[in-house]
Design an enzyme around this catalytic site. Structure first.
Site, PDB file in Angstrom:
ATOM      1  N   ASP A 135     -49.101  38.065  21.563  1.00 44.63           N
ATOM      2  CA  ASP A 135     -49.960  36.752  22.103  1.00 44.63           C
ATOM      3  C   ASP A 135     -50.215  37.174  23.471  1.00 44.63           C
ATOM      4  O   ASP A 135     -49.459  37.839  24.255  1.00 44.63           O
ATOM      5  CB  ASP A 135     -48.895  35.725  22.185  1.00 44.63           C
ATOM      6  N   GLU A 141     -51.815  25.031  12.211  1.00 46.01           N
ATOM      7  CA  GLU A 141     -50.918  25.957  12.521  1.00 46.01           C
ATOM      8  C   GLU A 141     -49.897  25.541  13.646  1.00 46.01           C
ATOM      9  O   GLU A 141     -50.643  25.000  14.727  1.00 46.01           O
ATOM     10  CB  GLU A 141     -51.473  27.391  12.971  1.00 46.01           C
TER      11      GLU A 141
END
Lengths: 414, 266
Positions: free
Chosen positions: B60, B49
């Site tokens: 995040d 990824e």
């Protein structure tokens, strides 16, 4: 793009939460889908529930102290020599700003859904201060996310939050202002949405938060409409409503009840923060033609670079220092119902000096932006034009900045 | 032709282990170094990824934020990110690559142009954190048409009804978020409970490859050996930061870490 008549603007979005087919929506991580849906169904039910409205009005009246004053600024009117200048003194509300309405409603909703903790973001510190007050009132634990730069420049409100028992969590990422505070608050919610309620401090964020906030601050225009009728016997033929716009909660609330009037009769003027006159940075996405982008879960006009990174803003007023703008205002702009312009830091400061010189009123730096444009335009307007400025915050929180910029001690009494 | 992502899962299954999926941020700490990291860790990882850094990431945690801010500060642009993918795909042992990011980056680039560039750069899949179902229906169809896997996310808050609809609309790979957390959070739920939820998804959708992410580290990874795939992100980003702070080479340190992760699930 067109506004519908007789339907509240907060309810004019489509099934995905887009106003005008493109502003707003729910650009959120999967984890938040459920808590957002839960909040939506709760709010959709309660906003028409007589008992809930009764409860809201009871707290608005007995605790917030509505209605706030609607006063004529006689000295300023004489000094300017044009339109009649009036102010809706929303800073009369408990806590000193309009943020109390949204905070109270969110705490009422959180209480009903059995949440024990409420979190919120804040820029100028008013949203945080009010949420901490309301949380204390309703027995909820409270956490406030605030950019480190804003903590530094808005100390009086930080002290108030702490006094009310809230945890003030400094945010050091990015520009350390409101935009980062909102991001951090949303991140905290992602990780704790099973036990915690979130209050977004303005008409921004995923669609439901835009709606709840707009519904709450509309108290301002409900009062104003009555006050205008009491004063003039009818809604004036030429009425102009000036309000500063950061996220857009006070301005939306100040205008909502007048949406269906023709704009030739009731004009809305939103004043964004133009930033320092020598700087290229600003917080005025509507005035300076920013492109549509996604910020904090909603599509809106937002300051960004060509790649889609959100740009840093600059403004003397922490409450307007936000790169985006409510989807409701994007909608009102494109539907041509409201007009948007900007005032610079210097212009806002000058307006603050003029207002405080002539009137017993201390608008904070946010509404000083609106005063700046109103004063300029009122000169050229006829005497039968009624100009109303929403003085939506009190300047005490800006004490430090005002003393530094104006070179004299801030005196609360004059 | 079988999708390279499916091939990677198939190969891992033959070796009786979960596929190892790594996450690094494009351009962290520089364009050149992030390509070097990809090349080096692809010796051990099965799927890579590549995070598209964004400066207002709402899902995040601190580690990935630090990596993203570092990459943006060092000037990474969308076109550089495509170039990293393209250059990576030129090497012999190249593995499937998935872009993971926020919708505004795609929106500003233009959906069609973005998908087209993914295709020409060899990007095999996309994870868009803030474009949930059903809002993503239209975009995910476009991806499928262009043989790009649109990877749907599922979380502990996803209702059963929703789970069914989402898996029905998903492509070959789905991603289960292990707990209520941003990336990089400590595992606050027992692996047993996470795997129970994982099996619920597998029961509804047995043919799709389902990976588990969030809270997977060197410490926890061996508890999830039964999953189709496991994603490690924040710990790798943290290792890059640590290496830079200690003036060590992140490429070497990160490779060592990914090698260890692989051994723990082999």
């Amino acid at each position: 793009m067109k506004l519908k008549k007789r339907i509240p603007v907060i309810d004019q979005g489509d099934k995905f939460g887009f106003w005008g087919g493109k502003f707003g929506g729910n650009f959120v991580p999967e984890t938040l889908k459920k808590p957002i849906e839960d909040l939506e169904s709760q709010f959709n039910k309660l906003k028409n529930d007589k008992k809930f409205i009764y409860e809201r009005d009871k707290y608005f009246k007995n605790w917030i102290g509505v209605p706030t004053r609607f006063i004529k600024l006689n000295n300023l009117t004489t000094y300017i020599g044009g339109a009649q200048i009036w102010s809706k003194v929303v800073s009369d509300a408990n806590g000193g700003a309009h943020k109390i309405y949204n905070a109270t409603v969110h705490c009422l909703l959180a209480k009903r859904s059995g949440k024990k903790v409420i979190i919120g973001d804040t820029g100028a510190g008013y949203a945080g201060k009010m949420l901490s007050m309301a949380a204390k009132k309703f027995g909820l634990k409270c956490k406030i996310f605030m950019g480190a730069k804003d903590i530094e420049r808005q100390q009086p409100n930080v002290r108030a939050m702490k006094k009310n028992g809230a945890d003030v969590i400094p945010v050091y990422s990015g520009s350390q202002t409101l935009v980062d505070a909102v991001s951090e608050c949303m991140r905290y919610w992602v990780a704790n949405c099973d036990t915690t309620a979130m209050c977004v401090g303005s008409t921004v964020g995923p669609a439901i938060f835009v709606r709840i906030c707009g519904w709450s601050t509309s108290q301002i225009s409900r009062e104003l409409k009555r006050q205008l009728l009491d004063e003039f016997g009818a809604i004036p033929k030429k009425l102009k409503l000036y309000n500063c716009v950061g996220g857009g909660s006070s301005s939306f609330g100040f205008w909502n009840e007048f949406m269906d009037y023709d704009k030739k009769q009731v004009e809305f003027i939103g004043v964004e923060a133009g930033g320092p006159s020598k700087s290229k940075k600003h917080a005025a996405p509507l005035t300076y033609g920013s492109k549509i982008g996604i910020l904090h879960g909603a599509a809106q006009y937002v300051n960004q670079n060509s790649d889609g990174q959100i740009e840093e803003t600059e403004s003397i007023s922490a409450g307007l220092d936000y790169p985006g703008i409510s989807p409701l205002h994007c909608f009102l702009k494109d539907a041509k119902r409201a007009r948007y312009t900007a005032a610079s830091d210097e212009e806002a400061l000058k307006a603050y000096q003029i207002v405080t010189k002539y009137e017993n009123l201390r608008p904070s730096l946010e509404p000083s932006h609106a005063f700046s444009v109103a004063i300029k335009e009122a000169k050229k307007l006829s005497k039968d034009t009624i100009v109303v400025i929403n003085s939506c915050g009190d300047a005490y929180k800006d004490k430090k900045i005002l003393e530094k910029k104006l070179g004299k001690k801030y005196d609360k009494s004059n | 032709m079988t999708n390279p992502i499916n091939l990677a899962f198939k190969k891992a299954k033959e070796e009786k282990r979960p596929a190892l999926v790594t996450y690094t941020v494009a351009g962290d700490s520089s364009k050149k170094q992030s390509l070097e990291i990809l090349k080096s860790i692809s010796n051990y990882a099965d799927i890579l990824e590549l995070g598209v850094p964004h400066n207002t990431p709402v899902a995040d945690g601190g580690q990935i934020q630090t990596s993203a801010y570092r990459a943006i500060k060092n000037g990474i642009k969308m076109n550089d990110i495509f170039k990293i993918a393209r250059d990576f795909k030129k090497i012999k042992n190249s593995k499937p690559i998935i872009f993971m990011g926020y919708y505004n980056m795609i929106y500003q680039y233009g959906e069609n142009k973005f998908i087209k560039n993914c295709k020409t750069s060899g990007v095999n899949g996309l994870i868009v954190v803030d474009l949930p179902w059903p809002e993503n229906k239209f975009f995910s169809k476009k991806c499928k048409k262009n043989s790009i896997n649109f990877i749907q996310l599922l979380s502990p808050t996803t209702s059963k009804k929703r789970l069914k609809s989402i898996t029905k609309d998903s492509h070959d790979m789905i991603y289960y978020i292990s707990m209520l957390s941003t990336t990089g959070g400590k595992l606050k739920v027992s692996p047993k409970r996470i795997l129970n939820n994982y099996y619920k998804i597998k029961k509804i959708s047995p043919k799709k490859n389902c990976v588990i992410g969030f809270g997977i580290t060197e410490k926890t990874i061996s508890s999830f050996k039964k999953a189709d795939g496991l994603v490690v992100g924040s710990q790798i980003c943290k290792e890059i930061t640590r290496s830079l702070n200690n003036r060590q080479n992140p490429v070497i340190n990160v490779s060592k870490m990914v090698n260890k992760l692989k051994k723990k699930i082999s």
